[in-house]
Scaffold this motif. Structure first.
Motif, PDB file in Angstrom:
ATOM      1  N   HIS A   1       5.808 -13.866  37.391  1.00 31.87           N
ATOM      2  CA  HIS A   1       5.506 -12.512  36.935  1.00 31.87           C
ATOM      3  C   HIS A   1       4.089 -12.373  36.412  1.00 31.87           C
ATOM      4  O   HIS A   1       3.549 -11.279  36.383  1.00 31.87           O
ATOM      5  CB  HIS A   1       6.480 -12.112  35.820  1.00 31.87           C
ATOM      6  CG  HIS A   1       7.704 -11.444  36.349  1.00 31.87           C
ATOM      7  ND1 HIS A   1       8.299 -10.401  35.731  1.00 31.87           N
ATOM      8  CD2 HIS A   1       8.436 -11.681  37.431  1.00 31.87           C
ATOM      9  CE1 HIS A   1       9.355 -10.009  36.414  1.00 31.87           C
ATOM     10  NE2 HIS A   1       9.460 -10.789  37.451  1.00 31.87           N
TER      11      HIS A   1
ATOM     12  N   HIS B   1      15.611 -15.059  35.566  1.00 24.90           N
ATOM     13  CA  HIS B   1      15.048 -15.730  34.391  1.00 24.90           C
ATOM     14  C   HIS B   1      13.912 -16.655  34.806  1.00 24.90           C
ATOM     15  O   HIS B   1      12.928 -16.812  34.111  1.00 24.90           O
ATOM     16  CB  HIS B   1      16.124 -16.554  33.687  1.00 24.90           C
ATOM     17  CG  HIS B   1      17.232 -15.725  33.145  1.00 24.90           C
ATOM     18  ND1 HIS B   1      18.275 -16.256  32.437  1.00 24.90           N
ATOM     19  CD2 HIS B   1      17.455 -14.400  33.196  1.00 24.90           C
ATOM     20  CE1 HIS B   1      19.103 -15.280  32.082  1.00 24.90           C
ATOM     21  NE2 HIS B   1      18.634 -14.158  32.534  1.00 24.90           N
TER      22      HIS B   1
ATOM     23  N   ALA C   1      11.865 -16.349  37.329  1.00 26.14           N
ATOM     24  CA  ALA C   1      10.633 -15.680  37.744  1.00 26.14           C
ATOM     25  C   ALA C   1       9.799 -15.257  36.538  1.00 26.14           C
ATOM     26  O   ALA C   1       8.584 -15.187  36.609  1.00 26.14           O
ATOM     27  CB  ALA C   1      10.965 -14.461  38.599  1.00 26.14           C
ATOM     28  N   VAL C   2      10.464 -14.973  35.428  1.00 21.40           N
ATOM     29  CA  VAL C   2       9.735 -14.458  34.272  1.00 21.40           C
ATOM     30  C   VAL C   2       9.266 -15.576  33.350  1.00 21.40           C
ATOM     31  O   VAL C   2       8.215 -15.483  32.737  1.00 21.40           O
ATOM     32  CB  VAL C   2      10.621 -13.469  33.486  1.00 21.40           C
ATOM     33  CG1 VAL C   2       9.836 -12.828  32.350  1.00 21.40           C
ATOM     34  CG2 VAL C   2      11.164 -12.408  34.406  1.00 21.40           C
ATOM     35  N   TYR C   3      10.073 -16.644  33.232  1.00 23.38           N
ATOM     36  CA  TYR C   3       9.786 -17.615  32.182  1.00 23.38           C
ATOM     37  C   TYR C   3       9.415 -19.011  32.663  1.00 23.38           C
ATOM     38  O   TYR C   3       9.039 -19.846  31.866  1.00 23.38           O
ATOM     39  CB  TYR C   3      10.986 -17.735  31.245  1.00 23.38           C
ATOM     40  CG  TYR C   3      11.269 -16.471  30.483  1.00 23.38           C
ATOM     41  CD1 TYR C   3      10.473 -16.136  29.388  1.00 23.38           C
ATOM     42  CD2 TYR C   3      12.286 -15.614  30.838  1.00 23.38           C
ATOM     43  CE1 TYR C   3      10.712 -14.980  28.678  1.00 23.38           C
ATOM     44  CE2 TYR C   3      12.538 -14.459  30.139  1.00 23.38           C
ATOM     45  CZ  TYR C   3      11.743 -14.141  29.051  1.00 23.38           C
ATOM     46  OH  TYR C   3      11.975 -13.002  28.351  1.00 23.38           O
TER      47      TYR C   3
ATOM     48  N   ALA D   1       7.178  -4.992  38.475  1.00 20.04           N
ATOM     49  CA  ALA D   1       7.436  -6.419  38.647  1.00 20.04           C
ATOM     50  C   ALA D   1       7.621  -6.796  40.108  1.00 20.04           C
ATOM     51  O   ALA D   1       7.603  -7.964  40.458  1.00 20.04           O
ATOM     52  CB  ALA D   1       8.670  -6.816  37.843  1.00 20.04           C
TER      53      ALA D   1
ATOM     54  N   TYR E   1       3.919  -8.330  42.427  1.00 23.38           N
ATOM     55  CA  TYR E   1       3.261  -9.396  41.685  1.00 23.38           C
ATOM     56  C   TYR E   1       1.786  -9.437  42.024  1.00 23.38           C
ATOM     57  O   TYR E   1       1.381  -9.054  43.117  1.00 23.38           O
ATOM     58  CB  TYR E   1       3.831 -10.756  42.110  1.00 23.38           C
ATOM     59  CG  TYR E   1       5.276 -11.008  41.816  1.00 23.38           C
ATOM     60  CD1 TYR E   1       5.851 -10.588  40.633  1.00 23.38           C
ATOM     61  CD2 TYR E   1       6.039 -11.738  42.713  1.00 23.38           C
ATOM     62  CE1 TYR E   1       7.171 -10.866  40.366  1.00 23.38           C
ATOM     63  CE2 TYR E   1       7.359 -12.023  42.454  1.00 23.38           C
ATOM     64  CZ  TYR E   1       7.931 -11.579  41.280  1.00 23.38           C
ATOM     65  OH  TYR E   1       9.219 -11.865  41.014  1.00 23.38           O
TER      66      TYR E   1
ATOM     67  N   PHE F   1      11.016 -25.630  32.018  1.00 22.27           N
ATOM     68  CA  PHE F   1      11.978 -24.766  31.345  1.00 22.27           C
ATOM     69  C   PHE F   1      13.250 -25.529  31.008  1.00 22.27           C
ATOM     70  O   PHE F   1      13.855 -25.360  29.960  1.00 22.27           O
ATOM     71  CB  PHE F   1      12.317 -23.570  32.250  1.00 22.27           C
ATOM     72  CG  PHE F   1      13.132 -22.504  31.584  1.00 22.27           C
ATOM     73  CD1 PHE F   1      12.521 -21.393  31.042  1.00 22.27           C
ATOM     74  CD2 PHE F   1      14.513 -22.599  31.505  1.00 22.27           C
ATOM     75  CE1 PHE F   1      13.262 -20.403  30.419  1.00 22.27           C
ATOM     76  CE2 PHE F   1      15.267 -21.623  30.887  1.00 22.27           C
ATOM     77  CZ  PHE F   1      14.634 -20.516  30.346  1.00 22.27           C
TER      78      PHE F   1
ATOM     79  N   PHE G   1      12.215 -18.232  25.268  1.00 20.48           N
ATOM     80  CA  PHE G   1      13.436 -18.001  26.036  1.00 20.48           C
ATOM     81  C   PHE G   1      14.172 -19.305  26.381  1.00 20.48           C
ATOM     82  O   PHE G   1      15.396 -19.344  26.395  1.00 20.48           O
ATOM     83  CB  PHE G   1      13.075 -17.233  27.312  1.00 20.48           C
ATOM     84  CG  PHE G   1      14.240 -16.559  27.959  1.00 20.48           C
ATOM     85  CD1 PHE G   1      14.850 -15.488  27.351  1.00 20.48           C
ATOM     86  CD2 PHE G   1      14.725 -17.002  29.175  1.00 20.48           C
ATOM     87  CE1 PHE G   1      15.928 -14.845  27.945  1.00 20.48           C
ATOM     88  CE2 PHE G   1      15.801 -16.364  29.782  1.00 20.48           C
ATOM     89  CZ  PHE G   1      16.407 -15.291  29.169  1.00 20.48           C
TER      90      PHE G   1
ATOM     91  N   ARG H   1       5.102 -11.277  29.829  1.00 22.98           N
ATOM     92  CA  ARG H   1       6.283 -10.622  30.415  1.00 22.98           C
ATOM     93  C   ARG H   1       7.558 -11.157  29.787  1.00 22.98           C
ATOM     94  O   ARG H   1       7.687 -12.353  29.554  1.00 22.98           O
ATOM     95  CB  ARG H   1       6.330 -10.883  31.906  1.00 22.98           C
ATOM     96  CG  ARG H   1       5.065 -10.574  32.629  1.00 22.98           C
ATOM     97  CD  ARG H   1       5.050  -9.136  33.054  1.00 22.98           C
ATOM     98  NE  ARG H   1       3.885  -8.898  33.902  1.00 22.98           N
ATOM     99  CZ  ARG H   1       3.449  -7.717  34.240  1.00 22.98           C
ATOM    100  NH1 ARG H   1       4.081  -6.648  33.806  1.00 22.98           N
ATOM    101  NH2 ARG H   1       2.400  -7.572  34.995  1.00 22.98           N
TER     102      ARG H   1
ATOM    103  N   LEU I   1      12.058 -10.523  29.743  1.00 25.40           N
ATOM    104  CA  LEU I   1      13.239  -9.804  30.229  1.00 25.40           C
ATOM    105  C   LEU I   1      13.744  -9.019  29.036  1.00 25.40           C
ATOM    106  O   LEU I   1      14.349  -9.572  28.120  1.00 25.40           O
ATOM    107  CB  LEU I   1      14.300 -10.785  30.721  1.00 25.40           C
ATOM    108  CG  LEU I   1      14.019 -11.431  32.073  1.00 25.40           C
ATOM    109  CD1 LEU I   1      15.038 -12.505  32.352  1.00 25.40           C
ATOM    110  CD2 LEU I   1      14.043 -10.392  33.171  1.00 25.40           C
TER     111      LEU I   1
END
Lengths: 553, 473
Positions: free
Chosen positions: A200, A395, A397-399, B79, B82, B168, B193, B430, B432
């Motif tokens: 993103h 999730h 794609a954003v984080y 979004a 991109y 992540f 997150f 960005r 969510l």
């Protein structure tokens, strides 16, 4: 996993319904385990393949001895824990530092009982480090333990040219550098390895676009999106698709990533028996008819989670039946093709192609690039509106940092190779070679009298060992005496009494290699008495046994 | 005497039976049979009457209409479009066909474009190919992985390190490996997150404290202590964790680690520290917040960071004492059940570590650059700088919100777009919006790297200033 409220909803209704549906379904069972009731609703699916899947039961004495082995192991475990507690036996495990002794213990004693006392005895058979590409032959670093597997020491010797029956290198695309990988080298030299941003923000590279278009083209669907890790593709996208008030019907043998994704989504989860369409239909019927527990509201949507090929069973999803059910009950279908994409189907397009179905009939096609494509990461493909939605709401794609460019290039190379876009038919030949190798390997094992599980077309071949002692003996013997690298799996990845060895057949295994392995297996099988099969091909009988058809809801 | 009487009663009863009339006996017999029948008959079920018929069920199935799998997304959703980067996302970056200076990628040390790192990755590619084709347990452990774990442990001066193949997944897998249902986790409201997802997967009790507010944390810990005294048996098995970030991704602020360590020993809670932004940034040698504050690293139970920012590779790692870390080798889901890190990425990370060790001066340079742009960005009308002056990633927020998030986002995006036209690549942070526990206000995230020259930093600051004035006034 089980939904505590689910039981109450069904109270009082089950009997009646079960009798009806079971009665009609039992009549429709065919011998090889295919339930035809799914085809009743006017749209019969004809596919020319007969699913030949076998799950032979172990002889009774084997089961008894297996449980005894675990029992004895547990008893000795208690004894040794007792000795360690009293300081008679030295405890090798790392201990909490002095300053934090008065904290609440980080682990409860019983949590690590299995690890400490059973796993530790045979731990040398896992995490074996290798020092070459995971091709058909690889080099294993020799390691020894001076303290019964608590610690390992490398001897510095390398066991060269071990036959690799463990890596998921189905099409042989993970191998050391050769000229066909030149594009990867170029991409690496231009782009470097990292991306350092998310999709993103500033992490959508032209390479990602190229890859996504190619994946969609390969799968013959409208659009696709790629993610940096296969595991996360499931666990970070399922929550974007379903949520509270939705129902997930999940196969009992689904991979951890699917289970985690389902859990994180907040949806209610119900589990159906492995590949059992009766069990699935019953859950679907009940869900649609009775709605949510307590509130009795209708479910917002129902998502069925299955895998293409199950990695521990070697079974292939009964897709035509499940598709028919999905249509009848208006549920959505999510297939994880981690082990089937590239490996199953005449041109490697996965289970939809295997059954001759239109890929658009499946709502969400998910797969990974780790196995057949020799890279890493995963994809989700399907209709454009689905993929667009995920581009916004995933999730991942954003984080999460997006996929490394050289990895993307390896996938592009592999896809082009399989699709024949490199101008050769080698890719197609590999897919066919894999199918040939798989059938040959499975057939020979069956003839030798081993119990092997799964579909004759699945390149993952589980060979049942049952007893924990034999698991270790088998893996050690194969590596040290026969120079063959095998994967063995036991509890908790499998049911307690069904420890097994798992072979991954590759297109790059030559006939000689497979014969060497088979010969070694024949010998080892006699030595360890592993040939349990009674030469009676049978479907898993318990699936059709009325009394066992109770759901643990 | 008593027995004699009882016998007499019995005899009398038998006699009465003989004397009773036949109709009486028959009636009683029928009654007894009736009782027996009632006892053995099926219980009377109310529900059975409301059972649905097969036809009704079919109708219900016919009637039910599920929601669509995904709601439609408007074609012009921001979004969906991109930014597309052509070529490497390094210092000079081509965004949507326009060459800019990169102020958006977390490439703090400029290692993404480093020829040594590329050469190391290439050498690895030649030897190992790309993929590992298996999880760590099943022949997915390469010598490179062991080397990298060893090097990370040495670099951080801890006993052990463990690597994951996705940044992540690192903290998101590490938390549920230790904290289970019933355990208690105290976590900062601004936590990123990945931490939120890890906590959700752990199913532990979550107590949020105000961002960096130690008094609030202590209040919660005290409350828990009182709770524990009520139920000491439960307290003996309830693990307590404090989960914080070194530099917060969402705010650019640093955690007050010395106070946290004090609280840790006072209330006996373990500290998990997420250092994705601070690893390779803070401290004299880039070891992160512990080095920055001069805290013994063993006082922190677990440190996790990704290798995607400063190290400019892919993946993440956890480090700490063996007693803690080793547990993840069987319990870290993202470790056990995922394919291992491609060796070329591990090799790149090793080389990046080498470079960091050889040039410890690089961290002071980065710090100085952060300070410079931080200072230059002060006093823009309408925008405020949020984050520490030594943080290489900080936020520009609107001084006054327009009260509608959408409108705020649009204004900020306008600033970003206009900066992009003037060759400064920036991005909004960005989120969510529906998924975040505590959604941070919209902001532009500015990232500083060592490759940016003084002039470039000046130019960026003045460009932002100009554009903000145009957009916000």
């Amino acid at each position: 996993m089980a939904n505590p409220g689910g039981g109450t909803v069904c109270n009082g209704k089950l009997h009646n319904h079960k009798k009806q549906s079971n009665g009609s379904q039992r009549r429709n069972c065919t011998k090889n385990g295919i339930v035809k009731e799914a085809q009743q609703n006017g749209k019969p699916h004809f596919y020319d393949k007969l699913i030949v899947e076998s799950f032979e039961e172990a002889p009774l004495h084997v089961v008894v001895f297996t449980y005894m082995a675990y029992g004895i192991g547990t008893l000795f475990g208690y004894l040794r824990d007792f000795l360690r507690n009293w300081g008679i036996e030295k405890c090798n495990a790392a201990v909490e530092r002095k300053e934090q002794k008065d904290f609440v213990p980080l682990y409860q004693d019983f949590e690590n009982f299995y690890t400490r006392n059973l796993y530790m005895r045979i731990r040398d058979n896992w995490n074996r480090p290798i020092c070459s590409a995971p091709g058909p032959l690889f080099d294993v670093m020799e390691r020894v333990s001076d303290d019964y597997n608590w610690t390992f020491r490398f001897t510095g010797r390398i066991i060269k040219d071990v036959i690799n029956m463990g890596s998921y290198n189905f099409l042989g695309l993970a191998d050391k550098y050769d000229e066909s990988m030149k594009t990867i080298k170029d991409v690496l030299e231009v782009y470097g390895t990292g991306v350092a941003s998310t999709r993103h923000e500033m992490g959508t590279l032209d390479k990602h676009k190229e890859l996504e278009d190619l994946v969609a083209k390969f799968l013959n669907v409208e659009a696709a999106m790629v993610f940096g890790m296969g595991f996360a593709t499931n666990s970070m996208n399922i929550p974007a698709l379903v949520g509270k008030g939705c129902l997930i019907l999940s196969d009992e043998l689904n991979h951890t990533s699917l289970v985690l994704g389902a859990r994180l989504s907040g949806a209610t989860i119900r589990v159906f028996k492995h590949n059992n369409t009766q069990s699935l239909e019953k859950l679907l019927r009940d869900a649609v008819i009775y709605g949510q527990p307590r509130t009795r509201r209708a479910w917002k949507k129902i998502l069925i989670l299955v895998e293409g090929t199950y990695s521990m069973e070697g079974s292939i999803v009964h897709l035509p039946q499940i598709l028919a059910l999905k249509k009848k009950y208006k549920a959505y279908l999510y297939i994880d093709e981690a082990h089937s994409i590239g490996a199953v189907g005449p041109t490697g397009r996965g289970v939809t192609e295997f059954f001759g179905l239109d890929p658009h009939e499946v709502d969400v096609l998910m797969g990974t690039f780790t196995k057949s494509f020799g890279a890493s990461g995963g994809y989700i493909a399907g209709r454009k509106d689905l993929v667009d939605y995920l581009r916004v709401h995933s999730h991942s794609a954003v984080y999460a940092t997006s996929m490394s460019p050289p990895i993307a290039e390896q996938i592009i190379r592999s896809l082009k190779f399989i699709m024949g876009l490199d101008g050769t038919t080698q890719g197609l030949q590999r897919v066919q070679q894999l199918a040939k190798n798989t059938r040959y390997f499975r057939q020979r094992l069956q003839e030798m009298g081993f119990i092997i599980y799964g579909n004759e077309n699945a390149s993952v071949v589980p060979l049942l060992l049952y007893m924990p002692g034999k698991v270790a003996a088998f893996a050690r013997h194969m590596l040290q005496e026969k120079k063959i690298g095998v994967v063995v799996v036991g509890f908790p990845a499998t049911p307690l009494a069904e420890a097994r060895a798992r072979f991954c057949v590759s297109a790059s295994h030559t006939r000689e290699m497979l014969d060497t392995v088979l010969e070694a297996l024949d010998e080892t099988g006699d030595l360890l008495r592993l040939k349990y099969s009674r030469h009676k091909k049978s479907a898993r009988p318990e699936l059709y046994d009325e009394t066992s058809f109770e759901l643990e809801d | 005497m008593a027995t004699a009487t009882e016998q007499w009663v019995l005899v009398e009863m038998v006699q009465a039976l003989y004397e009773a009339p036949a109709y009486h006996l028959i009636l009683e017999g029928i009654l007894i049979l009736w009782i027996i029948r009632l006892l053995f008959s099926k219980t009377y079920k109310l529900q059975e009457r409301s059972d649905l018929t097969v036809k009704e069920k079919e109708e219900l199935i016919e009637e039910w209409q599920p929601e669509p799998l995904v709601p439609p997304v408007p074609k012009d959703h921001p979004a969906l479009n991109y930014n597309i980067v052509s070529g490497p996302p390094s210092h000079k970056i081509v965004v949507n066909g326009k060459e800019c200076i990169n102020f958006a990628s977390f490439n703090f040390l400029g290692l993404l474009d480093n020829p040594r790192v590329k050469a190391a990755a290439l050498a690895s590619l030649k030897k190992y190919g790309v993929g590992t084709c298996g999880p760590r347990g099943f022949y997915g452990t390469f010598d490179v992985h062991l080397d990298l774990e060893d090097r990370l442990a040495k670099f951080m001066k801890t006993e052990e390190a463990i690597i994951y193949s996705y940044g992540f997944a690192t903290i998101a897998s590490a938390i549920p490996a230790y904290s289970k249902r019933g355990d208690i986790v105290f976590v900062d409201r601004a936590a990123c997150f990945a931490i939120q997802k890890g906590l959700q997967a752990s199913r532990s009790d979550i107590k949020l404290f105000k961002h960096n507010d130690m008094a609030d944390l202590e209040r919660l810990l005290k409350e828990q202590e009182i709770e524990d005294q009520k139920n000491p048996r439960k307290a003996r098995v309830t693990r307590r964790f404090i989960v914080v970030e070194g530099l917060y991704m969402n705010t650019g602020t640093i955690c007050p680690l010395p106070e946290l360590v004090k609280l840790k020993y006072k209330y006996k809670a373990r500290i998990f520290l997420e250092e994705s932004l601070s690893f390779g940034v803070l401290g004299e040698h880039g070891r992160g917040v512990t080095e920055h504050y001069g805290i013994n690293i063993d006082d922190i139970d677990l440190i996790s960071a990704n290798m995607e920012n400063a190290l400019a590779s892919i993946g993440g790692f956890c480090c700490g004492r063996s007693f803690v870390i080793d547990h993840q080798r069987l319990s870290g889901q993202g470790y056990c059940f995922s394919a291992s890190l491609p060796p070329l990425l591990a090799a790149a990370a090793i080389e990046a570590l080498n470079i960091m060790e050889e040039n410890p001066g690089i961290f002071a340079v980065l710090k100085e650059k952060c300070r410079q742009i931080h200072k230059a960005l002060q006093g823009i009308s309408g925008l405020k700088v949020v984050g520490e002056s030594f943080s290489p990633a900080f936020h520009l927020q609107l001084e006054e919100s327009t009260r509608s998030r959408e409108q705020d986002v649009r204004l900020l995006q306008e600033i970003v777009d206009q900066c992009m036209n003037k060759n400064i690549a920036l991005t909004q942070a960005r989120y969510l919006e529906k998924e975040e526990k505590c959604l941070p206000p919209p902001s532009i995230r500015v990232v500083v790297t060592v490759e940016q020259t003084e002039e470039e930093l000046e130019r960026a600051a003045s460009t932002i200033k100009e554009v903000a004035q145009v957009v916000l006034l």
